[in-house]
Structures are given as structure tokens and as C-alpha cells.
Design a protein around this motif. Structure first.
Motif, mmCIF file in Angstrom:
data_model
loop_
_atom_site.group_PDB
_atom_site.id
_atom_site.type_symbol
_atom_site.label_atom_id
_atom_site.label_comp_id
_atom_site.label_asym_id
_atom_site.label_seq_id
_atom_site.Cartn_x
_atom_site.Cartn_y
_atom_site.Cartn_z
ATOM 1 N N ASN A 159 -12.386 7.223 0.364
ATOM 2 C CA ASN A 159 -12.418 5.865 -0.192
ATOM 3 C C ASN A 159 -12.082 4.829 0.868
ATOM 4 O O ASN A 159 -12.691 3.767 0.944
ATOM 5 C CB ASN A 159 -11.475 5.741 -1.393
ATOM 6 C CG ASN A 159 -12.028 6.449 -2.609
ATOM 7 O OD1 ASN A 159 -13.227 6.655 -2.725
ATOM 8 N ND2 ASN A 159 -11.145 6.833 -3.525
ATOM 9 N N GLN A 160 -11.046 5.133 1.702
ATOM 10 C CA GLN A 160 -10.658 4.193 2.749
ATOM 11 C C GLN A 160 -11.793 4.019 3.753
ATOM 12 O O GLN A 160 -12.123 2.894 4.146
ATOM 13 C CB GLN A 160 -9.395 4.666 3.473
ATOM 14 C CG GLN A 160 -8.983 3.688 4.569
ATOM 15 C CD GLN A 160 -7.864 4.221 5.426
ATOM 16 O OE1 GLN A 160 -7.466 5.365 5.281
ATOM 17 N NE2 GLN A 160 -7.362 3.398 6.318
ATOM 18 N N TYR A 161 -12.419 5.125 4.161
ATOM 19 C CA TYR A 161 -13.517 5.021 5.123
ATOM 20 C C TYR A 161 -14.693 4.254 4.529
ATOM 21 O O TYR A 161 -15.341 3.455 5.198
ATOM 22 C CB TYR A 161 -13.980 6.407 5.566
ATOM 23 C CG TYR A 161 -12.963 7.172 6.390
ATOM 24 C CD1 TYR A 161 -12.056 6.513 7.224
ATOM 25 C CD2 TYR A 161 -12.903 8.555 6.347
ATOM 26 C CE1 TYR A 161 -11.116 7.214 7.965
ATOM 27 C CE2 TYR A 161 -11.983 9.257 7.094
ATOM 28 C CZ TYR A 161 -11.089 8.586 7.901
ATOM 29 O OH TYR A 161 -10.180 9.282 8.636
ATOM 30 N N SER A 162 -14.951 4.486 3.235
ATOM 31 C CA SER A 162 -16.034 3.755 2.576
ATOM 32 C C SER A 162 -15.724 2.269 2.536
ATOM 33 O O SER A 162 -16.587 1.429 2.817
ATOM 34 C CB SER A 162 -16.219 4.262 1.153
ATOM 35 O OG SER A 162 -16.615 5.598 1.159
ATOM 36 N N ASN A 163 -14.475 1.927 2.178
ATOM 37 C CA ASN A 163 -14.087 0.514 2.126
ATOM 38 C C ASN A 163 -14.158 -0.114 3.512
ATOM 39 O O ASN A 163 -14.588 -1.263 3.666
ATOM 40 C CB ASN A 163 -12.688 0.363 1.541
ATOM 41 C CG ASN A 163 -12.654 0.692 0.060
ATOM 42 O OD1 ASN A 163 -13.675 0.644 -0.608
ATOM 43 N ND2 ASN A 163 -11.473 1.047 -0.441
ATOM 44 N N THR A 164 -13.729 0.629 4.532
ATOM 45 C CA THR A 164 -13.770 0.119 5.895
ATOM 46 C C THR A 164 -15.222 -0.120 6.317
ATOM 47 O O THR A 164 -15.538 -1.162 6.897
ATOM 48 C CB THR A 164 -13.097 1.109 6.873
ATOM 49 O OG1 THR A 164 -11.773 1.345 6.424
ATOM 50 C CG2 THR A 164 -13.090 0.584 8.280
ATOM 51 N N ALA A 165 -16.090 0.825 5.995
ATOM 52 C CA ALA A 165 -17.500 0.682 6.355
ATOM 53 C C ALA A 165 -18.113 -0.512 5.646
ATOM 54 O O ALA A 165 -18.847 -1.298 6.257
ATOM 55 C CB ALA A 165 -18.260 1.957 6.007
ATOM 56 N N MET A 166 -17.803 -0.696 4.382
ATOM 57 C CA MET A 166 -18.324 -1.845 3.637
ATOM 58 C C MET A 166 -17.780 -3.147 4.219
ATOM 59 O O MET A 166 -18.489 -4.152 4.299
ATOM 60 C CB MET A 166 -17.959 -1.733 2.153
ATOM 61 C CG MET A 166 -18.721 -0.633 1.432
ATOM 62 S SD MET A 166 -20.498 -0.792 1.573
ATOM 63 C CE MET A 166 -20.778 -2.268 0.637
ATOM 64 N N GLY A 167 -16.503 -3.127 4.620
ATOM 65 C CA GLY A 167 -15.923 -4.318 5.230
ATOM 66 C C GLY A 167 -16.613 -4.669 6.525
ATOM 67 O O GLY A 167 -16.880 -5.847 6.808
#
Length: 158
Positions: A121-129
């Protein structure tokens, strides 16, 4: 007349008949000589044609045997190729089954591990950011954006 005269006359007739018979045989032989030459020439011509036909038949038989051997050799090569293709197909099926098994195992492990879920989830959020940051940076409306990653929530393991 005396019987010896009759005997000479008979002998003369016999000799004359014999001479006529010999002349007839000679004339007949001369007359048959030309047709016999033609028959002999025709027989020789026929023999030459038969010899040519035999040679051609032998050549065709030899070529047929070569073609048969060539077809048999190519058939064996095709059989080897088909067997190899079947082996390749079996290998692909085995590889596919192995990939499914590994993917299922990974999926099961990910579902059970809450820490990994949080990291994903953190990596996904970071990628989206990062994607949003790049989009905003290209956009002429906004000029000063800063990137702030989402913190990892504390997840308790079970």
C-alpha cells in the motif's frame, strides 16, 4: 527308237527341268532377299527401341527408388520434429502449471502477511504521489508543489 535314245531324251528333260528349277530357286532367293533385308532392318530397329525402353524403365525405377528413400528420410525428419513439438508443448504445460503454483503460493503468502500488505500500500501510494507530482509539475497552473509520501501505518502481526 532305241531305248537308250529315250533314256537320253528323258535325261535331257530331267536336266532341263533341274536347270529350270535351279533358275527358279535363284530368282526366288533374289526376290526374297530384299524383303528379308527389310525384315532384318525392322527387327534391328525394334531391338533398339526395346533396348531404349529397357534403359528408360531402369532409369525410372532407379529414380523412383531414390524418391522413395527421400520421402522416407523426410518422413523420419518430420516425425522427429513432431515429437520435439509434442515435447515442447508438454514443457510449456508443465511450466504453466509451475507458474500457477508459484503465483498461487505468493498470493497466499501476501494475503497472510499484513506487513507486506502495508508495504505494498505504501509503495502504491508513493508511486501515485510521484505520478501526481510529475503531472502537476508539467501543468502550467501550479508551480510549487512538494512531494510528501504517506507514512506506513503500524500494523500488528497476527
Amino acid at each position: 527308237m532305241d531305248s537308250s535314245i529315250w533314256l537320253y531324251i528323258a535325261l535331257a528333260i530331267f536336266v532341263l527341268g533341274l536347270i529350270i528349277a535351279i533358275i527358279g530357286v535363284v530368282v526366288m532367293i533374289k526376290g526374297i532377299k530384299e524383303p528379308l533385308k527389310e525384315i532384318k532392318g525392322s527387327a534391328n530397329n525394334l531391338k533398339e527401341r526395346v533396348d531404349k525402353l529397357n534403359l528408360e524403365a531402369t532409369t525410372l525405377s532407379h529414380q523412383a527408388n531414390e524418391l522413395k528413400e527421400d520421402v522416407q528420410m523426410k518422413s523420419e525428419k518430420v516425425t522427429v520434429f513432431v515429437d520435439a513439438a509434442k515435447g515442447t508443448m508438454n514443457s510449456v504445460i508443465d511450466l504453466n502449471a509451475t507458474v500457477r503454483s508459484i503465483t498461487g503460493d505468493i498470493s497466499t503468502r501476501v494475503d497472510r502477511d499484513k506487513r507486506n500488505i502495508a508495504q505494498v500500500n505504501q509503495y502504491s501510494n508513493t508511486a501515485m504521489g510521484v505520478v501526481n507530482f510529475v503531472k502537476d509539475r508539467k501543468s502550467p497552473k501550479s508551480s510549487n508543489h512538494t512531494y510528501a509520501p504517506t507514512p506506513i501505518p503500524d500494523v500488528k502481526e497476527y
